[in-house]
Design an enzyme around this catalytic site. Structure first.
Site, PDB file in Angstrom:
ATOM      1  CG  ASP A 132      -2.769   3.060 -10.527  1.00  0.00           C
ATOM      2  OD1 ASP A 132      -2.448   4.044  -9.844  1.00  0.00           O
ATOM      3  OD2 ASP A 132      -3.916   2.532 -10.132  1.00  0.00           O
ATOM      4  CG  HIS A 173      13.465  -9.668   7.360  1.00  0.00           C
ATOM      5  ND1 HIS A 173      13.545 -10.283   8.546  1.00  0.00           N
ATOM      6  CD2 HIS A 173      12.414 -10.077   6.456  1.00  0.00           C
ATOM      7  CE1 HIS A 173      12.505 -10.888   8.478  1.00  0.00           C
ATOM      8  NE2 HIS A 173      11.565 -10.923   7.445  1.00  0.00           N
ATOM      9  CE1 TYR A 198      -9.358   1.642  -5.321  1.00  0.00           C
ATOM     10  CE2 TYR A 198     -10.623   0.624  -7.177  1.00  0.00           C
ATOM     11  CZ  TYR A 198     -10.492   1.714  -6.172  1.00  0.00           C
ATOM     12  OH  TYR A 198     -11.719   2.458  -5.579  1.00  0.00           O
TER      13      TYR A 198
END
EC number: 5.4.99.62
Length: 137
Positions: A28, A20, A122
């Site tokens: 990219d 967790h 991005y």
């Protein structure tokens, strides 16, 4: 041998080892990988595999509670941003948006960076693992 799940053994192991609040990044082909962070390189050619393909598979197999993107994605890559919004609706996931520089800094804490062949700007996301027995999807 598994019957179902992610075939890439490196990704399957990373997901199985997550606790967790641990994070992973799907990137990219141009995002720098910080020293000491495991890189799982899937890139074969520009666009292969695509960011969307890899995110879609990881989203099916990883229980996430938060997504982190660079604010620049909205303006510079609306297609990727819209895909992420539909894959991780803001009413079900915490959204963190920071500058691209702050995003790159956050990758230093990731368990791994999964590098795609994506060649659009991005197209990067950090996913934060949820507790597998929480009520979220």
């Amino acid at each position: 041998m598994q019957r179902h799940g992610i075939l890439n053994s490196h990704i399957a192991k990373v997901l199985a080892d997550l606790g967790h609040t641990d994070t992973i990044c799907i990137s990219d082909c141009g995002l720098p990988v910080p020293e000491g962070v495991q890189k799982i390189d899937l890139a074969l050619d520009f666009g292969v595999p695509s960011f969307e393909q890899v995110v879609s598979v990881i989203a099916k197999h990883m229980k996430s509670e938060a997504v982190h993107v660079a604010t620049e994605i909205k303006e510079n890559n609306p297609k990727a941003y819209n895909f992420l919004e539909s894959t991780f609706p803001s009413d079900q996931y915490e959204w963190i948006e920071t500058s691209h520089e702050a995003f790159k800094e956050a990758t230093k804490q990731c368990k791994c960076i999964i590098r795609t062949g994506e060649a659009s700007p991005y197209a990067n996301i950090i996913l934060r693992a949820d507790c597998i027995f929480s009520d979220r999807p």
